[in-house]
Design a protein around this motif. Structure first.
Motif, mmCIF file in Angstrom:
data_model
loop_
_atom_site.group_PDB
_atom_site.id
_atom_site.type_symbol
_atom_site.label_atom_id
_atom_site.label_comp_id
_atom_site.label_asym_id
_atom_site.label_seq_id
_atom_site.Cartn_x
_atom_site.Cartn_y
_atom_site.Cartn_z
ATOM 1 N N PHE A 1 -39.793 16.871 48.439
ATOM 2 C CA PHE A 1 -38.764 17.330 49.363
ATOM 3 C C PHE A 1 -39.195 17.203 50.866
ATOM 4 N N LEU A 57 -33.493 18.143 45.929
ATOM 5 C CA LEU A 57 -32.975 19.109 46.602
ATOM 6 C C LEU A 57 -33.050 18.998 48.192
ATOM 7 N N GLY A 58 -33.745 17.885 48.535
ATOM 8 C CA GLY A 58 -33.412 17.793 50.022
ATOM 9 C C GLY A 58 -32.069 17.436 50.553
ATOM 10 N N THR A 94 -30.072 20.650 50.977
ATOM 11 C CA THR A 94 -30.710 21.583 51.931
ATOM 12 C C THR A 94 -30.005 21.039 53.142
ATOM 13 N N ALA A 149 -26.555 22.502 53.062
ATOM 14 C CA ALA A 149 -26.581 23.951 53.193
ATOM 15 C C ALA A 149 -27.124 24.579 54.776
ATOM 16 N N LEU A 150 -28.040 23.911 55.217
ATOM 17 C CA LEU A 150 -28.685 24.223 56.494
ATOM 18 C C LEU A 150 -27.899 23.621 57.831
ATOM 19 N N ARG A 204 -32.801 22.494 61.586
ATOM 20 C CA ARG A 204 -33.091 23.464 60.737
ATOM 21 C C ARG A 204 -33.525 22.844 59.426
ATOM 22 N N PRO A 205 -32.993 21.625 58.769
ATOM 23 C CA PRO A 205 -33.594 21.086 57.668
ATOM 24 C C PRO A 205 -35.067 20.468 57.867
ATOM 25 N N LEU A 256 -37.661 23.368 57.867
ATOM 26 C CA LEU A 256 -37.943 23.666 56.630
ATOM 27 C C LEU A 256 -38.737 22.562 56.074
#
Length: 394
Positions: A221, A345-346, A349, A352-353, A362-363, A366
């Motif tokens: 990730f 999932l990366g 993300t 989404a972010l 933001r990604p 995280l």
């Protein structure tokens, strides 16, 4: 091994075939898309479509790892099937008629790449252990970086000369096909002989491995954001093909050199300590594009991430083989499946972010947080695991 000459010959063969196999299966099958993405964007591919193709490859990588975990194939057989599939899928990208077909070819390439990583790693480390040269694994895992640097260099030249993406894919496919020809015969024989019978195949993953599996998933990730989008982001921020095109060759070169340089550290400090240190440096590389979008920051990010992700991969898979008992490919497959889950999932993300005016902050925050949590877990669990017996698994 009956004598030093045979041991040296087996070690050289394992390193050469392992390096070439990982260069093709990972450097081309998994990572060639990254430096080619700017070429495809120049021909009209959107960043959203690029993310979908990247996610297809990651999903295929997860499927391939789960297949290895369930089927427990012989290491050499898995490697041969994967290398052949990578060559076919890469050539197919040169003639893919549309996004849907490209999605399926990237998915299939991901499946084959997982077979290559699990199969080549187990095959090469088995022969090196049998030859009494396990520390030479750094030369094998350097193959990933070599493949990335070669693919990135070809894409760099293609970008400078305004070549289309299709013939660039075709050239990489021909390189992958050449590796199949060279590696096919040596991969026929595994160092450990036939795979375990039904009783051995039924054995599960040892309990002590599952915390490492989770940390390996965090690695997938954490590294995938720069590993997928760094050249594209460099193209967005630095309007000079000589600069943004160089990011991926630098990334791959750092990956190739790092595994060789890390081999003495693994012997001295242990796999988990080196693994944790590598992920700590990686978190710095993930954060650098947040701090600065200057060319120097992007290159340093490529060095920090490219110079650590294969060290962490090598250390993790060595631990997997050490703890895997009679069925190391199953444990390696479990680690690879967790890694694939994290890297799948990366990109989701990012979608989404990310904000329209700031797609990276933001990604990246995280991803860096996940990496640092895994560092803490590895260091916290280091003492009990060091006390396990360190017998040569061969």
């Amino acid at each position: 091994m009956s004598n030093d000459h045979e041991a040296a010959r087996a070690s050289r063969r394992a390193r050469a075939v392992g390096l070439l196999g990982l260069a093709s299966g990972m450097g081309i099958g998994r990572f060639a898309f990254t430096p080619l993405l700017p070429l495809m964007q120049a021909e009209g591919l959107s960043l959203t479509a690029g993310s979908q193709l990247a996610a297809a490859n990651y999903l295929g990588y997860l499927a391939g790892a789960l297949a290895c975990m369930a089927g427990h194939p012989r290491a050499g057989a898995a490697a041969r099937a994967g290398l052949l599939g990578v060559a076919v899928c890469t050539l197919a990208m040169a003639v893919s008629p549309g996004l849907v077909m490209a999605w399926w070819w990237r998915f299939a390439a991901g499946v084959c790449s997982a077979f290559v990583l699990v199969g080549v790693s187990a095959w090469a480390m088995g022969w090196l252990a049998k030859a009494g040269r396990p520390a030479a694994a750094g030369g094998v895992f350097a193959g990933v970086g070599v493949g990335m640097a070669v693919a990135g260099g070809i894409a760099w030249v293609a970008g400078l000369r305004a070549w289309p993406a299709a013939p660039t894919w075709a050239g990489l496919g021909l390189l992958a096909a050449a590796v199949v020809v060279v590696a096919w015969h040596p991969l026929w024989e595994d160092a450990t002989g036939p795979a375990p019978g039904p009783q051995g195949a039924a054995q599960g993953v040892p309990r002590a491995v599952w915390p490492l599996v989770a940390c390996y998933g965090a690695l997938g990730f954490g590294y995938i954001l720069p590993a997928t989008f760094l050249p594209a982001l460099a193209r967005l921020w630095v309007d000079d093909a000589r600069v943004f095109g160089a990011v991926w060759p630098v990334f791959g070169g750092a990956a190739a050199l790092s595994t060789v340089g890390a081999a003495p550290l693994l012997a001295r400090h242990g796999a988990r300590t080196v693994w944790a240190a590598a992920m700590g440096v990686m978190s710095v590389g993930v954060l650098l594009p947040v701090v600065s979008t200057q060319a120097l920051a992007l290159v340093l990010s490529a060095v920090c991430v490219g110079g650590t992700f294969m060290v962490a991969t090598m250390a993790g898979l060595q631990e997997a083989r050490r703890l895997g008992g009679a069925a190391p490919t199953r444990v390696m497959a479990a680690m690879t499946a967790a890694f694939a889950t994290g890297q799948w999932l990366g990109p989701l993300t990012v979608g989404a972010l990310a904000r329209a005016d700031d797609p990276i902050t933001r990604p990246s925050l995280l991803a860096a947080a996940v990496l640092l949590l895994a560092v803490g877990a590895l260091l916290w669990r280091r003492r009990p695991d060091v006390e396990l017996p360190r017998k040569d698994p061969a």
